[in-house]
Design an enzyme around this catalytic site. Structure first.
Site, PDB file in Angstrom:
ATOM      1  N   CYS A  42      99.089  33.940  -6.368  1.00 17.93           N
ATOM      2  CA  CYS A  42      97.906  33.175  -6.778  1.00 17.93           C
ATOM      3  C   CYS A  42      97.856  32.986  -8.286  1.00 17.93           C
ATOM      4  CB  CYS A  42      96.643  33.864  -6.291  1.00 17.93           C
ATOM      5  SG  CYS A  42      95.141  32.966  -6.731  1.00 17.93           S
ATOM      6  N   CYS A  47      97.418  29.359  -6.867  1.00 15.13           N
ATOM      7  CA  CYS A  47      96.064  28.851  -7.123  1.00 15.13           C
ATOM      8  C   CYS A  47      95.796  28.540  -8.595  1.00 15.13           C
ATOM      9  CB  CYS A  47      95.016  29.866  -6.659  1.00 15.13           C
ATOM     10  SG  CYS A  47      95.458  30.831  -5.213  1.00 15.13           S
ATOM     11  N   LYS A  50      98.206  25.820 -10.365  1.00 13.36           N
ATOM     12  CA  LYS A  50      97.938  24.552  -9.703  1.00 13.36           C
ATOM     13  C   LYS A  50      96.598  23.979 -10.156  1.00 13.36           C
ATOM     14  CE  LYS A  50      96.063  24.917  -5.847  1.00 13.36           C
ATOM     15  NZ  LYS A  50      95.858  25.473  -4.495  1.00 13.36           N
ATOM     16  N   TYR A 176      97.928  22.204   2.720  1.00 16.09           N
ATOM     17  CA  TYR A 176      97.276  22.367   1.420  1.00 16.09           C
ATOM     18  C   TYR A 176      98.188  21.924   0.277  1.00 16.09           C
ATOM     19  CZ  TYR A 176      93.702  25.812   3.083  1.00 16.09           C
ATOM     20  OH  TYR A 176      92.659  26.459   3.683  1.00 16.09           O
ATOM     21  N   GLU A 180      97.824  18.617  -2.214  1.00 17.22           N
ATOM     22  CA  GLU A 180      97.404  18.944  -3.574  1.00 17.22           C
ATOM     23  C   GLU A 180      98.411  18.425  -4.597  1.00 17.22           C
ATOM     24  OE1 GLU A 180      94.734  22.946  -2.692  1.00 17.22           O
ATOM     25  OE2 GLU A 180      96.874  23.159  -3.142  1.00 17.22           O
ATOM     26  N   HIS A 434      67.667  17.157  -6.519  1.00 26.47           N
ATOM     27  CA  HIS A 434      67.877  15.719  -6.740  1.00 26.47           C
ATOM     28  C   HIS A 434      67.968  15.398  -8.228  1.00 26.47           C
ATOM     29  CE1 HIS A 434      67.657  11.488  -5.688  1.00 26.47           C
ATOM     30  NE2 HIS A 434      66.776  11.337  -6.669  1.00 26.47           N
ATOM     31  N   GLU A 439      72.447  17.811  -2.137  1.00 28.01           N
ATOM     32  CA  GLU A 439      71.187  17.674  -1.396  1.00 28.01           C
ATOM     33  C   GLU A 439      71.393  16.995  -0.044  1.00 28.01           C
ATOM     34  OE1 GLU A 439      68.240  14.872  -2.923  1.00 28.01           O
ATOM     35  OE2 GLU A 439      69.809  13.968  -4.181  1.00 28.01           O
TER      36      GLU A 439
END
Length: 449
Positions: A42, A47, A50, A176, A180, A434, A439
Site C-alpha cells: 500500500c 494505494c 497511485k 481496480y 485506475e 446544501h 445530500e
C-alpha cells in the site's frame, strides 16, 4: 521453552506493522521480518503512490474546467518525470516514518526473507529466530497471464515508476488497478486501450455502478475493448505489437497487465510446516486469523479474504488485542467501504443489488443521476450516479454506491450509518447539507420501478 520473541511477524506492510506495534505496546517481545523496504504494497507499490499520481493528473480536469469559470490558463503542461520524482520523495519519507514507528514501539527489525522451519522457528538467511507465535503478513503480488511475449509487459509495480509517458498504452484487465491506471494515463495525455475478457469492468461491483462507470470511461476517451484478451506481444522497433483474440493488432509504447494479484506465499515454507493453503495459494484462516497450525496466524491479502489495507490493519490489530490485551476481537467484514480511484471515482459500502438478491433479500432500490453543480458552469457533461439498496421488510439500508467526484469521502461517512444498521427512514429524516452532492443520499424518495 525460552523463545527469542513472543510474536514474530513475517512481512512489514501495513498489516504487519500495525499488528506488531499494537502487540509491542502491551509488553511482549516482538520482531518483524522484511526482505524489501518497510511499508509494504500500500505504502510503496499501491494505494499511496497511485493516489499521488491521481492527484497530479486530476489537475488536467481543473485546467479543462477553468475557462467556464472565467480563467485563462495558457501553456500549462505536465512534467511526468517531475511528478514521479515528487512521488518517490514522499515514499522515501513514509518509509522512514514506518521505520521510526517500529523502533519507537520497541519492535526489532530483521532484514531478509523469512522462511518457516517449524511452528515456532523462522529462518532468515543464516540465522534462525524462535517465537511463541508467528504472524504472516506478506501480502500479494501481481500475476501475469501465460501470454507469449509477457516479458515485454509491465505491471502496476513498474507503471508507478515510469520515467516517461508512452504515446499509447494497452492495459489488460478490468479490476481496480486496470481502471485506475487507465484514468491516470489518459488524463496524463496518453491514448489508452483497455482490454478485458468480460462485457463490463469491475466484476463483483453493483451492475448499475459498472454500467455508469463504463459510460464515463468511454466519454473520457478510453478505448474500451470488451470481450477480448491479449494473445501475444512482440517488439516492433521501439513499440509493442499487441495481438488480440479477435485478430486485431495494436501498436503501443507500453503494455500493462492488471490481471490480478496472488497471495505472496511461495517459498515461505508453509507446506513443510503444515499450514493449509487454498487454490490460489492463500493461507486458510478462521475468523480469528488462526491458521491450521496452532500458534501461526495470517492477516491481510495473504489470506485473500478482503484485500483492502484497512482490513489488513484491523485483522492484525485484532490478533494483538486478542493475544496480548485479553480483549478478544474478530473483524467483521460484512460492512466494509471501498473505493476505486478511477476517473470518475467509485465509492461503495455494503451489498450490491445482485449480492443482496442472491442472499435472499426482497429489495427497494433507489437511484439518482444528476449533473454536479460544478459541471454546469464548466460545461463538463459527466453525471454522478448514486444508489441505495434497501431491505424491503426491515427498511435497513444494505448498500450504498456512488460514481462521481468525492465518492470515497462521501461513502466513508455512510459506512458508519450502515455499520449502525441505519434504515431508509433514518436516511430520510437526516437533513441534507446544501448545496452538496452528498445530500442526494438523504433526499432520494422514489423507488426504482
Amino acid at each position: 521453552m525460552a523463545y527469542d520473541f513472543d510474536l514474530l511477524t513475517i512481512g512489514a506492510g501495513s498489516g504487519g506493522v500495525a499488528g506488531s506495534r499494537r502487540a509491542a505496546s502491551y509488553g511482549p517481545r516482538v520482531g518483524i521480518i522484511e526482505e524489501g523496504r518497510i511499508g509494504g504494497t500500500c505504502v510503496l507499490r499501491g494505494c499511496v503512490p497511485k493516489k499521488l499520481l491521481i492527484y497530479g493528473v486530476d489537475i488536467a480536469d481543473t485546467l479543462a474546467d477553468a475557462a467556464g469559470f472565467g480563467w485563462s490558463i495558457d501553456g500549462a503542461s505536465l512534467d511526468w518525470a517531475k511528478l514521479v520524482a515528487a512521488k518517490d520523495a514522499e515514499l522515501d519519507r513514509l518509509h522512514g516514518i514506518y521505520i521510526s514507528m517500529l523502533d519507537k514501539a520497541g519492535v526489532k527489525r530483521i532484514e531478509g526473507r523469512g522462511v518457516l522451519v517449524d511452528a515456532h522457528t523462522v529462518q532468515v538467511g543464516e540465522q534462525r529466530f524462535t517465537a511463541e507465535r508467528i504472524m504472516i503478513a506478506t501480502g500479494g503480488w501481481p500475476t501475469l497471464p501465460d501470454v507469449p511475449g509477457k516479458e515485454l509487459a509491465i505491471t502496476s509495480n513498474e507503471a508507478l515508476d515510469l520515467k516517461s509517458l508512452p504515446e499509447r498504452i494497452v492495459i489488460f484487465g478490468a479490476g481496480y488497478i486496470a481502471v485506475e491506471f487507465a484514468g491516470i494515463f489518459r488524463a496524463a495525455g496518453c491514448a489508452v486501450d483497455l482490454v478485458f475478457r468480460g462485457d463490463q469492468v469491475l466484476r463483483g461491483f453493483d451492475g448499475e455502478v459498472r454500467t455508469h462507470l463504463m459510460e464515463s470511461l468511454a466519454a473520457r476517451g478510453i478505448n474500451l475493448l470488451a470481450g477480448r484478451t491479449i494473445t501475444g506481444i512482440t517488439e516492433e522497433g521501439a513499440a509493442r505489437r499487441v495481438t488480440l483474440s479477435d485478430g486485431s493488432v495494436i501498436l503501443a509504447g507500453q503494455v500493462m497487465f492488471a490481471t490480478g494479484r496472488a497471495p505472496n506465499t511461495k517459498g515461505l515454507g508453509l507446506e513443510a510446516v503444515g499450514v493449509e493453503t487454498g487454490a490460489h495459494g492463500e493461507i486458510l484462516v478462521d475468523s480469528w486469523s488462526r491458521t491450521s497450525v496452532p500458534g501461526i496466524y495470517a492477516v491481510g491479502d495473504v489470506t485473500n479474504r478482503f484485500n483492502l489495507t484497512p482490513v489488513a490493519i484491523a485483522e492484525a490489530r485484532a490478533v494483538a488485542e486478542t493475544l496480548y490485551y485479553n480483549n478478544p476481537m474478530s473483524v467483521f467484514e460484512n460492512v466494509v467501504p471501498s473505493a476505486v480511484f478511477s476517473r470518475p471515482e467509485v465509492g461503495t459500502v455494503g451489498l450490491s443489488e445482485e449480492a443482496a438478491l442472491a442472499a435472499g433479500h426482497t429489495l427497494d432500490i433507489y437511484t439518482t443521476r444528476f449533473r454536479p453543480m460544478k459541471n454546469t458552469i464548466s460545461g463538463r457533461g459527466e453525471r454522478t450516479f448514486m444508489k441505495l439498496v434497501v431491505d424491503q421488510p426491515t427498511q435497513r439500508v444494505l448498500g450504498a454506491h456512488m460514481v462521481g467526484p468525492d465518492s470515497a469521502e462521501i461513502i466513508q461517512g455512510l459506512a458508519v450509518a450502515l455499520t449502525c444498521g441505519a434504515t431508509k427512514q433514518q436516511f430520510d429524516r437526516t437533513i441534507g447539507l446544501h448545496p452538496s452532492a452528498s445530500e442526494e443520499f438523504v433526499t432520494m424518495r422514489d423507488k426504482r420501478a
